[in-house]
Write a protein that holds these residues in place. Structure first.
Motif, PDB file in Angstrom:
ATOM      1  N   TRP A 108      36.936  36.842  42.781  1.00  0.00           N
ATOM      2  CA  TRP A 108      38.182  37.411  41.547  1.00  0.00           C
ATOM      3  C   TRP A 108      38.088  39.023  41.524  1.00  0.00           C
ATOM      4  CZ3 TRP A 108      36.594  34.546  36.612  1.00  0.00           C
ATOM      5  CH2 TRP A 108      36.845  32.923  36.750  1.00  0.00           C
ATOM      6  N   GLY A 109      37.203  39.576  42.421  1.00  0.00           N
ATOM      7  CA  GLY A 109      37.014  41.141  42.418  1.00  0.00           C
ATOM      8  C   GLY A 109      36.755  41.840  41.196  1.00  0.00           C
ATOM      9  N   ASN A 110      35.732  41.190  40.391  1.00  0.00           N
ATOM     10  CA  ASN A 110      35.545  41.575  39.098  1.00  0.00           C
ATOM     11  C   ASN A 110      34.035  42.033  39.121  1.00  0.00           C
ATOM     12  OD1 ASN A 110      35.737  38.773  38.498  1.00  0.00           O
ATOM     13  ND2 ASN A 110      34.175  39.462  37.018  1.00  0.00           N
ATOM     14  N   LEU A 111      33.719  42.880  38.152  1.00  0.00           N
ATOM     15  CA  LEU A 111      32.303  43.375  37.880  1.00  0.00           C
ATOM     16  C   LEU A 111      31.860  42.192  36.699  1.00  0.00           C
ATOM     17  CD1 LEU A 111      29.797  45.413  37.886  1.00  0.00           C
ATOM     18  CD2 LEU A 111      30.739  46.534  36.187  1.00  0.00           C
ATOM     19  N   ALA A 112      30.456  41.621  36.873  1.00  0.00           N
ATOM     20  CA  ALA A 112      29.955  40.874  35.882  1.00  0.00           C
ATOM     21  C   ALA A 112      28.645  41.600  35.491  1.00  0.00           C
ATOM     22  CB  ALA A 112      29.846  39.388  36.380  1.00  0.00           C
ATOM     23  N   ILE A 113      28.423  41.608  34.028  1.00  0.00           N
ATOM     24  CA  ILE A 113      27.339  42.056  33.370  1.00  0.00           C
ATOM     25  C   ILE A 113      26.855  40.726  32.554  1.00  0.00           C
ATOM     26  CG2 ILE A 113      26.136  43.603  31.829  1.00  0.00           C
ATOM     27  CD1 ILE A 113      28.599  45.544  32.126  1.00  0.00           C
ATOM     28  N   TYR A 114      25.660  40.203  33.156  1.00  0.00           N
ATOM     29  CA  TYR A 114      25.129  38.931  32.446  1.00  0.00           C
ATOM     30  C   TYR A 114      24.173  39.217  31.494  1.00  0.00           C
ATOM     31  CZ  TYR A 114      27.053  36.514  36.652  1.00  0.00           C
ATOM     32  OH  TYR A 114      28.043  35.785  37.375  1.00  0.00           O
ATOM     33  N   THR A 143      28.583  33.979  28.616  1.00  0.00           N
ATOM     34  CA  THR A 143      27.469  34.325  29.345  1.00  0.00           C
ATOM     35  C   THR A 143      27.397  35.597  30.229  1.00  0.00           C
ATOM     36  OG1 THR A 143      27.629  31.784  30.280  1.00  0.00           O
ATOM     37  CG2 THR A 143      26.464  33.424  31.765  1.00  0.00           C
ATOM     38  N   GLU A 144      28.643  36.376  30.260  1.00  0.00           N
ATOM     39  CA  GLU A 144      28.609  37.611  31.073  1.00  0.00           C
ATOM     40  C   GLU A 144      29.989  38.276  30.345  1.00  0.00           C
ATOM     41  OE1 GLU A 144      30.724  36.895  35.160  1.00  0.00           O
ATOM     42  OE2 GLU A 144      29.850  34.800  34.486  1.00  0.00           O
ATOM     43  N   ARG A 145      29.925  39.628  30.445  1.00  0.00           N
ATOM     44  CA  ARG A 145      30.890  40.390  30.188  1.00  0.00           C
ATOM     45  C   ARG A 145      31.764  40.946  31.719  1.00  0.00           C
ATOM     46  NH1 ARG A 145      32.684  40.006  25.413  1.00  0.00           N
ATOM     47  NH2 ARG A 145      33.504  42.012  25.106  1.00  0.00           N
ATOM     48  N   ILE A 146      32.921  40.689  31.633  1.00  0.00           N
ATOM     49  CA  ILE A 146      33.575  41.042  33.169  1.00  0.00           C
ATOM     50  C   ILE A 146      34.677  42.064  32.972  1.00  0.00           C
ATOM     51  CG2 ILE A 146      33.171  38.798  33.765  1.00  0.00           C
ATOM     52  CD1 ILE A 146      35.986  37.914  33.425  1.00  0.00           C
ATOM     53  N   SER A 147      34.931  42.849  34.195  1.00  0.00           N
ATOM     54  CA  SER A 147      36.175  43.505  34.235  1.00  0.00           C
ATOM     55  C   SER A 147      36.571  43.685  35.469  1.00  0.00           C
ATOM     56  CB  SER A 147      35.818  44.950  33.706  1.00  0.00           C
ATOM     57  OG  SER A 147      36.811  45.740  33.548  1.00  0.00           O
ATOM     58  N   ASP A 148      37.905  43.986  35.622  1.00  0.00           N
ATOM     59  CA  ASP A 148      38.351  44.289  36.832  1.00  0.00           C
ATOM     60  C   ASP A 148      37.812  45.733  37.308  1.00  0.00           C
ATOM     61  OD1 ASP A 148      39.733  41.759  37.303  1.00  0.00           O
ATOM     62  OD2 ASP A 148      41.537  42.812  36.158  1.00  0.00           O
ATOM     63  N   LEU A 149      37.727  45.860  38.801  1.00  0.00           N
ATOM     64  CA  LEU A 149      37.340  47.052  39.301  1.00  0.00           C
ATOM     65  C   LEU A 149      38.556  47.525  40.010  1.00  0.00           C
ATOM     66  CD1 LEU A 149      33.801  46.232  40.990  1.00  0.00           C
ATOM     67  CD2 LEU A 149      34.322  47.380  38.945  1.00  0.00           C
ATOM     68  N   PRO A 150      38.544  49.038  40.282  1.00  0.00           N
ATOM     69  CA  PRO A 150      39.878  49.729  41.123  1.00  0.00           C
ATOM     70  C   PRO A 150      39.807  49.071  42.252  1.00  0.00           C
ATOM     71  CG  PRO A 150      38.001  51.360  40.646  1.00  0.00           C
ATOM     72  CD  PRO A 150      37.602  50.117  39.618  1.00  0.00           C
ATOM     73  N   ARG A 151      38.797  48.986  42.916  1.00  0.00           N
ATOM     74  CA  ARG A 151      38.772  48.118  44.403  1.00  0.00           C
ATOM     75  C   ARG A 151      37.500  47.347  44.639  1.00  0.00           C
ATOM     76  NH1 ARG A 151      35.053  50.173  47.638  1.00  0.00           N
ATOM     77  NH2 ARG A 151      34.512  52.413  47.472  1.00  0.00           N
ATOM     78  N   ARG A 152      37.562  46.366  45.248  1.00  0.00           N
ATOM     79  CA  ARG A 152      36.526  45.615  45.692  1.00  0.00           C
ATOM     80  C   ARG A 152      35.377  46.360  46.527  1.00  0.00           C
ATOM     81  NH1 ARG A 152      37.985  39.864  45.740  1.00  0.00           N
ATOM     82  NH2 ARG A 152      39.990  39.839  44.563  1.00  0.00           N
TER      83      ARG A 152
END
Length: 113
Positions: free
Chosen positions: A73-79, A41-50
């Motif tokens: 979770w503190g991550n970016l999501a690209i749906y 559903t989405e591509r995710i990745s952790d970010l350097p900070r929230r």
């Protein structure tokens, strides 16, 4: 604010919304992130900070093309597909038409202003 996402030589334009969370996310740019798939559903990745989420809605129902932050979770999501309403999803902006399809299989993305 307009931003640009680049993956495998493809450029996808996006517009961040006018929220405090989106402005704080923009302060992290430029970023190069490794992406992984989540629930097809989405591509995710952790970010350097929230990014700060003060004043953000408690939940959202993300649509294909949304760029979001998942606060628990503190991550970016690209749906790249629509998803059900979920607590902690903060929509930051929207990809231009066709952007979700381009990013659906991306493994690395650079995001910049």
């Amino acid at each position: 604010m307009n931003i640009r996402l680049t993956t495998d030589g493809h450029v996808v334009h996006a517009a961040l919304n006018d929220s405090a969370a989106a402005r704080d996310f923009a302060s992290l740019l430029p970023l190069t992130l490794e992406l992984s798939d989540f629930h097809q559903t989405e591509r995710i990745s952790d970010l350097p900070r929230r990014p700060a989420t003060d004043g953000a809605p408690a939940s959202a129902e993300p649509k294909a093309g949304d760029l979001a932050f998942y606060a628990p979770w503190g991550n970016l999501a690209i749906y790249y597909r629509d998803a059900p309403r979920a607590d902690g999803v903060v929509v930051l902006g929207r990809l231009a038409d066709g952007g979700a399809e381009v990013l659906a299989t991306a493994v690395r993305v650079t995001i910049e202003r």
